[in-house]
Design a protein around this motif. Structure first.
Motif, PDB file in Angstrom:
ATOM      1  N   MET A 142       0.836  -1.214   0.000  1.00 59.60           N
ATOM      2  CA  MET A 142       0.000   0.000   0.000  1.00 59.60           C
ATOM      3  C   MET A 142       0.859   1.248   0.000  1.00 59.60           C
ATOM      4  SD  MET A 142      -3.024  -0.741   2.747  1.00 59.60           S
ATOM      5  CE  MET A 142      -3.736   0.888   2.771  1.00 59.60           C
ATOM      6  N   ALA A 143       1.866   1.263   0.878  1.00 63.66           N
ATOM      7  CA  ALA A 143       2.710   2.457   1.021  1.00 63.66           C
ATOM      8  C   ALA A 143       3.443   2.757  -0.286  1.00 63.66           C
ATOM      9  CB  ALA A 143       3.700   2.269   2.162  1.00 63.66           C
ATOM     10  N   ALA A 144       3.845   1.708  -1.001  1.00 68.99           N
ATOM     11  CA  ALA A 144       4.535   1.926  -2.277  1.00 68.99           C
ATOM     12  C   ALA A 144       3.617   2.651  -3.260  1.00 68.99           C
ATOM     13  CB  ALA A 144       4.997   0.588  -2.860  1.00 68.99           C
ATOM     14  N   HIS A 145       2.364   2.198  -3.328  1.00 70.10           N
ATOM     15  CA  HIS A 145       1.441   2.797  -4.304  1.00 70.10           C
ATOM     16  C   HIS A 145       0.903   4.147  -3.840  1.00 70.10           C
ATOM     17  CE1 HIS A 145       1.563  -0.535  -7.118  1.00 70.10           C
ATOM     18  NE2 HIS A 145       1.771  -1.276  -6.043  1.00 70.10           N
ATOM     19  N   VAL A 146       0.678   4.280  -2.538  1.00 70.64           N
ATOM     20  CA  VAL A 146       0.286   5.594  -2.000  1.00 70.64           C
ATOM     21  C   VAL A 146       1.421   6.589  -2.243  1.00 70.64           C
ATOM     22  CG1 VAL A 146      -0.202   6.901   0.119  1.00 70.64           C
ATOM     23  CG2 VAL A 146      -1.355   4.732  -0.291  1.00 70.64           C
ATOM     24  N   GLY A 147       2.649   6.111  -2.093  1.00 74.39           N
ATOM     25  CA  GLY A 147       3.800   6.981  -2.311  1.00 74.39           C
ATOM     26  C   GLY A 147       3.857   7.492  -3.747  1.00 74.39           C
ATOM     27  N   ARG A 148       3.551   6.610  -4.703  1.00 74.82           N
ATOM     28  CA  ARG A 148       3.575   7.040  -6.114  1.00 74.82           C
ATOM     29  C   ARG A 148       2.465   8.037  -6.402  1.00 74.82           C
ATOM     30  NH1 ARG A 148       4.834   0.833  -7.880  1.00 74.82           N
ATOM     31  NH2 ARG A 148       6.753   0.791  -6.669  1.00 74.82           N
ATOM     32  N   VAL A 165      -6.641  10.763   2.657  1.00 75.34           N
ATOM     33  CA  VAL A 165      -5.985   9.458   2.839  1.00 75.34           C
ATOM     34  C   VAL A 165      -4.775   9.606   3.756  1.00 75.34           C
ATOM     35  CG1 VAL A 165      -4.660   7.645   1.673  1.00 75.34           C
ATOM     36  CG2 VAL A 165      -6.804   8.450   0.686  1.00 75.34           C
ATOM     37  N   GLY A 166      -3.962  10.608   3.487  1.00 70.55           N
ATOM     38  CA  GLY A 166      -2.774  10.833   4.316  1.00 70.55           C
ATOM     39  C   GLY A 166      -3.141  11.057   5.779  1.00 70.55           C
ATOM     40  N   GLN A 167      -4.216  11.818   5.994  1.00 68.84           N
ATOM     41  CA  GLN A 167      -4.665  12.053   7.381  1.00 68.84           C
ATOM     42  C   GLN A 167      -5.101  10.755   8.043  1.00 68.84           C
ATOM     43  OE1 GLN A 167      -7.712  15.088   7.303  1.00 68.84           O
ATOM     44  NE2 GLN A 167      -6.285  16.580   6.432  1.00 68.84           N
ATOM     45  N   SER A 168      -5.777   9.908   7.261  1.00 66.39           N
ATOM     46  CA  SER A 168      -6.255   8.651   7.854  1.00 66.39           C
ATOM     47  C   SER A 168      -5.091   7.712   8.168  1.00 66.39           C
ATOM     48  CB  SER A 168      -7.283   7.970   6.944  1.00 66.39           C
ATOM     49  OG  SER A 168      -6.667   7.360   5.833  1.00 66.39           O
ATOM     50  N   CYS A 169      -4.040   7.743   7.355  1.00 69.93           N
ATOM     51  CA  CYS A 169      -2.830   6.958   7.666  1.00 69.93           C
ATOM     52  C   CYS A 169      -2.219   7.463   8.965  1.00 69.93           C
ATOM     53  CB  CYS A 169      -1.785   7.092   6.558  1.00 69.93           C
ATOM     54  SG  CYS A 169      -2.289   6.488   4.936  1.00 69.93           S
ATOM     55  N   LYS A 170      -2.037   8.784   9.001  1.00 71.51           N
ATOM     56  CA  LYS A 170      -1.332   9.386  10.131  1.00 71.51           C
ATOM     57  C   LYS A 170      -2.101   9.209  11.443  1.00 71.51           C
ATOM     58  CE  LYS A 170       0.957  13.611  11.639  1.00 71.51           C
ATOM     59  NZ  LYS A 170       0.415  13.570  13.004  1.00 71.51           N
ATOM     60  N   ALA A 171      -3.428   9.370  11.399  1.00 76.78           N
ATOM     61  CA  ALA A 171      -4.229   9.257  12.625  1.00 76.78           C
ATOM     62  C   ALA A 171      -4.026   7.892  13.270  1.00 76.78           C
ATOM     63  CB  ALA A 171      -5.701   9.490  12.305  1.00 76.78           C
ATOM     64  N   CYS A 172      -4.043   6.866  12.450  1.00 75.95           N
ATOM     65  CA  CYS A 172      -3.884   5.513  12.986  1.00 75.95           C
ATOM     66  C   CYS A 172      -2.455   5.300  13.502  1.00 75.95           C
ATOM     67  CB  CYS A 172      -4.244   4.484  11.920  1.00 75.95           C
ATOM     68  SG  CYS A 172      -4.960   2.982  12.575  1.00 75.95           S
ATOM     69  N   HIS A 173      -1.485   5.804  12.776  1.00 71.52           N
ATOM     70  CA  HIS A 173      -0.101   5.664  13.235  1.00 71.52           C
ATOM     71  C   HIS A 173       0.093   6.376  14.566  1.00 71.52           C
ATOM     72  CE1 HIS A 173       1.250   5.030   8.775  1.00 71.52           C
ATOM     73  NE2 HIS A 173       0.637   3.993   9.290  1.00 71.52           N
ATOM     74  N   ASP A 174      -0.471   7.574  14.695  1.00 75.91           N
ATOM     75  CA  ASP A 174      -0.301   8.344  15.934  1.00 75.91           C
ATOM     76  C   ASP A 174      -0.839   7.574  17.143  1.00 75.91           C
ATOM     77  OD1 ASP A 174       0.816  10.351  14.487  1.00 75.91           O
ATOM     78  OD2 ASP A 174      -0.917  11.698  14.585  1.00 75.91           O
TER      79      ASP A 174
END
Ligand code: ASC
Length: 130
Positions: free
Chosen positions: A19-25, A115-124
């Protein structure tokens, strides 16, 4: 579904890695660091959407241990909150997929923000430091 905790850990880590690879692109296109290619963006978003549904199935009880991983105990202690955070990610990714299919860079940029916010919220809240 998983024979041992290690299998669940590897499965979810594999899903997140791809996921991170494709989100990164997609992020590179959204930020103007890579040229916008609408067809490639739609393909990346499609892959991300499929993968977005996988990790939640692999946070099985007891899989905080068994292989190196950064899952915090709160994932299981605050299971409804974790589910809500996961659902927000899945929802944001579904909107990203729809946005990417429009072929509009502006739509992609807007959807990537969520999407970025949803990634970060869970990581936090749920991912331990390295
Ligand atoms: C990514 C990626 C994440 C998120 C996060 C957003 O591309 O791999 O984990 O975006 O950095 O804040």
């Amino acid at each position: 579904q998983f024979q041992k905790p290690e299998d669940a850990i590897k499965y979810r880590q594999g899903a997140f890695t791809v996921m991170a690879a494709h989100v990164g692109r997609l992020g590179a296109m959204a930020q103007g660091k890579a040229p916008f290619d609408a067809k490639a963006a739609a393909e990346h978003a499609d892959i991300v959407q499929t993968l977005s549904r996988l990790p939640a199935t692999a946070f099985v009880e007891g899989s905080d241990k068994g292989a190196p991983n950064r899952a915090k105990p709160e994932i299981w202690k605050e299971a409804p909150k974790f589910k809500a955070a996961n659902d927000r990610m899945v929802d944001a990714v579904a909107k990203l997929d729809a946005a990417a299919k429009t072929g509009s860079l502006d739509a992609l940029k807007a959807a990537m923000g969520a999407v970025g916010q949803s990634c970060k919220a869970c990581h936090d809240d749920f991912r331990a430091e390295k």
